[in-house]
Design an enzyme around this catalytic site. Structure first.
Site, short mmCIF file in Angstrom:
data_model
loop_
_atom_site.label_atom_id
_atom_site.label_comp_id
_atom_site.label_asym_id
_atom_site.label_seq_id
_atom_site.Cartn_x
_atom_site.Cartn_y
_atom_site.Cartn_z
N ARG A 38 -16.32 -11.93 41.32
CA ARG A 38 -17.00 -11.25 42.53
C ARG A 38 -18.44 -11.12 42.61
O ARG A 38 -19.21 -11.22 43.71
CB ARG A 38 -16.37 -9.81 42.73
CG ARG A 38 -14.95 -9.83 43.07
CD ARG A 38 -14.29 -8.51 42.59
NE ARG A 38 -14.59 -8.02 41.01
CZ ARG A 38 -14.05 -6.89 40.68
NH1 ARG A 38 -13.57 -6.05 41.52
NH2 ARG A 38 -14.54 -6.81 39.32
N VAL A 69 -9.81 -12.44 43.12
CA VAL A 69 -8.59 -13.09 42.81
C VAL A 69 -7.35 -12.34 43.37
O VAL A 69 -6.52 -12.70 43.66
CB VAL A 69 -8.33 -13.48 41.39
CG1 VAL A 69 -9.43 -14.31 40.84
CG2 VAL A 69 -8.15 -12.09 40.41
N TYR A 161 -1.86 -1.25 31.81
CA TYR A 161 -2.47 -2.32 31.42
C TYR A 161 -1.75 -2.99 30.61
O TYR A 161 -1.47 -4.23 30.48
CB TYR A 161 -3.71 -2.02 30.81
CG TYR A 161 -4.67 -3.17 30.28
CD1 TYR A 161 -5.33 -3.85 31.04
CD2 TYR A 161 -4.56 -3.49 28.63
CE1 TYR A 161 -6.02 -5.15 30.45
CE2 TYR A 161 -5.36 -4.39 28.13
CZ TYR A 161 -5.92 -5.45 28.86
OH TYR A 161 -6.55 -6.43 28.61
N LYS A 165 -0.44 -7.34 30.87
CA LYS A 165 -0.40 -8.22 29.92
C LYS A 165 0.74 -8.83 29.55
O LYS A 165 0.83 -10.02 29.20
CB LYS A 165 -1.44 -7.81 28.91
CG LYS A 165 -2.88 -7.77 29.20
CD LYS A 165 -3.34 -8.83 29.95
CE LYS A 165 -4.85 -8.77 30.18
NZ LYS A 165 -5.49 -9.88 30.72
N VAL A 194 -12.06 -7.19 21.65
CA VAL A 194 -13.43 -7.90 22.02
C VAL A 194 -14.36 -7.27 22.68
O VAL A 194 -14.22 -6.57 23.60
CB VAL A 194 -12.84 -9.20 22.99
CG1 VAL A 194 -14.20 -10.21 22.75
CG2 VAL A 194 -11.76 -9.89 22.59
P1 NDP Z 1 -15.41 -8.32 31.14
O1 NDP Z 1 -15.32 -7.09 31.89
O2 NDP Z 1 -16.62 -8.57 30.42
O3 NDP Z 1 -15.04 -9.64 32.29
C1 NDP Z 1 -14.16 -9.39 33.18
C2 NDP Z 1 -14.19 -10.62 34.13
O4 NDP Z 1 -13.26 -10.38 35.07
C3 NDP Z 1 -15.83 -10.38 34.97
O5 NDP Z 1 -16.21 -11.46 35.15
C4 NDP Z 1 -15.21 -9.93 36.30
O6 NDP Z 1 -16.11 -10.49 37.29
C5 NDP Z 1 -13.89 -10.65 36.35
N1 NDP Z 1 -13.06 -9.93 37.41
C6 NDP Z 1 -12.56 -8.45 37.38
N2 NDP Z 1 -11.71 -8.47 38.46
C7 NDP Z 1 -11.86 -9.65 39.35
C8 NDP Z 1 -11.46 -9.77 40.53
N3 NDP Z 1 -10.80 -9.00 41.20
N4 NDP Z 1 -11.58 -10.97 40.92
C9 NDP Z 1 -12.50 -11.86 40.34
N5 NDP Z 1 -12.72 -11.77 38.97
C10 NDP Z 1 -12.61 -10.46 38.51
O7 NDP Z 1 -14.24 -8.52 30.30
P2 NDP Z 1 -13.54 -9.51 29.28
O8 NDP Z 1 -14.39 -10.54 29.20
O9 NDP Z 1 -13.18 -8.90 27.94
O10 NDP Z 1 -12.31 -9.73 29.88
C11 NDP Z 1 -11.71 -11.19 30.19
C12 NDP Z 1 -10.22 -11.12 30.03
O11 NDP Z 1 -9.97 -10.79 28.86
C13 NDP Z 1 -9.42 -10.03 30.92
O12 NDP Z 1 -8.42 -10.52 31.32
C14 NDP Z 1 -9.15 -9.04 29.83
O13 NDP Z 1 -8.06 -8.17 30.23
C15 NDP Z 1 -8.99 -9.93 28.64
N6 NDP Z 1 -8.85 -9.26 27.51
C16 NDP Z 1 -9.98 -8.56 26.97
C17 NDP Z 1 -10.10 -8.08 25.57
C18 NDP Z 1 -11.00 -7.31 25.20
O14 NDP Z 1 -11.02 -6.32 24.19
N7 NDP Z 1 -12.43 -7.20 25.85
C19 NDP Z 1 -8.83 -8.12 24.84
C20 NDP Z 1 -7.88 -9.01 25.23
C21 NDP Z 1 -7.90 -9.71 26.59
P3 NDP Z 1 -16.56 -9.37 38.72
O15 NDP Z 1 -16.46 -7.96 38.08
O16 NDP Z 1 -18.13 -10.11 38.65
O17 NDP Z 1 -15.58 -9.92 39.61
C1 8X3 Z 2 -7.91 -5.62 25.47
C2 8X3 Z 2 -7.51 -5.16 24.16
O1 8X3 Z 2 -6.49 -3.56 22.75
O2 8X3 Z 2 -8.06 -2.72 24.36
O3 8X3 Z 2 -6.84 -6.26 26.03
O4 8X3 Z 2 -5.98 -3.46 25.04
S1 8X3 Z 2 -7.06 -3.67 23.91
#
Ligand code: NDP
Ligand code: 8X3
Length: 262
Positions: A38, A69, A161, A165, A194
């Site tokens: 976004r 999305v 959440y 997942k 992460v």
């Molecule tokens: P960030 O918040 O750093 O990145 C999330 C990304 O998702 C951003 O680029 C955001 O972009 C995008 N996003 C969110 N909502 C939308 C939307 N409606 N349309 C398009 N893009 C969207 O988090 P992470 O990099 O950690 O997260 C990436 C993925 O990894 C997620 O699916 C998360 O659930 C998963 N994950 C993360 C973990 C963690 O501990 N960090 C662990 C396990 C999984 P923008 O806001 O510009 O749209």
């Molecule tokens: C992100 C990892 O453990 O915060 O999916 O849910 S946790």
């Protein structure tokens, strides 16, 4: 091993965290990138950085999309309106996702629930539905879904959440089954903790709360996750890595984390 030189890689949620790290790594491998999120200003900045650091030869090797999305008609129109040179997507990384809130289910916030389900589940489905048919007709492609350890193990207050997942896990398994007999590969990556903007988003911008999530441990970096994504997609075409659970050494389960006292 396969090379990704000139392959078209579509990454959702490329404006931050894991998505941005994937963009850098795949750029370094010579891929052409479709980067969606976004926040277009963030994507712009990333694209400039990729060119300035020479990870990508030319800005023409990157295509930026402002995309939410959650919006099915927007997903349909951006995918169908891709210029011919960008239509043949080889790799789809369904990474866009978020958590909102950490509340008991019976006290949960409806808007938070809808945001998580609409993004993590429905958004991933829309992307898949509009992109995978082209992969099937071209007889090549790889879908990488970013799930989570939370899809395997529910933790207190993680309810919706974790459910979103768990759905990513089921959808990935179902997609693999439905693509059986085609060369299309499906991988689900399930990271543990992460450090990205993830917790900041979960706690609606409360930086102190977000910082505490990673206190006293060494979390994964988004580059660690991108590394695994890259490994999975560069295996020989007959090898499908179906799922990968990766956690920090300091983590042994969704709620089992070692934290040092200092
Ligand atoms: P960030 O918040 O750093 O990145 C999330 C990304 O998702 C951003 O680029 C955001 O972009 C995008 N996003 C969110 N909502 C939308 C939307 N409606 N349309 C398009 N893009 C969207 O988090 P992470 O990099 O950690 O997260 C990436 C993925 O990894 C997620 O699916 C998360 O659930 C998963 N994950 C993360 C973990 C963690 O501990 N960090 C662990 C396990 C999984 P923008 O806001 O510009 O749209
Ligand atoms: C992100 C990892 O453990 O915060 O999916 O849910 S946790």
């Amino acid at each position: 091993m396969i090379y990704i030189q000139n392959q078209i890689v579509f990454i959702t949620g490329a404006s931050s965290g894991i998505g941005a790290s994937c963009a850098k790594l795949f750029a370094g491998g010579g891929a052409k990138l479709i980067l969606a999120a976004r926040r277009l200003d963030r994507l712009d900045r990333l694209a400039k950085e990729l060119v300035e650091t020479r990870l990508i030869a030319s800005i023409d090797d990157i295509y930026l999309l402002e995309l939410d999305v959650r919006d099915r008609s927007q997903v349909e129109s951006v995918v169908t309106a891709l210029p011919d040179a960008w239509k043949a997507i080889d790799i789809l990384i369904n990474n866009a996702g978020l958590s909102r809130g950490l509340d008991k289910l019976h006290e949960g916030n409806f808007q938070d629930w809808e945001e998580m389900i609409d993004t993590n589940v429905k958004g991933l489905l829309y992307m898949t539905r509009y992109i995978v048919p082209g992969m099937v007709s071209r007889g090549r492609g790889h879908v990488v879904n970013i799930g989570s350890i939370a899809g395997r193990q529910t933790y207190p207050k993680g309810n919706v959440y974790c459910a979103s997942k768990a759905a990513v896990r089921a959808i990935s398994e179902g997609l693999k089954q439905d693509l059986l007999g085609t060369p299309i590969r499906v991988t689900e990556i399930e990271p543990g903790l992460v450090e990205t903007e993830f917790s900041n988003v979960r706690f609606h911008g409360d930086a102190e709360k977000a910082k505490n999530v990673y206190q006293g441990l060494t979390p994964l970096t988004p580059d660690d996750v991108a590394d695994v994504v890259y490994f999975c997609v560069t295996r020989s075409p007959h090898v499908n890595i179906s799922e990968v659970l990766l956690v920090p050494t300091d983590q042994a389960g969704a709620t089992l984390v070692h934290r040092s006292q200092n």
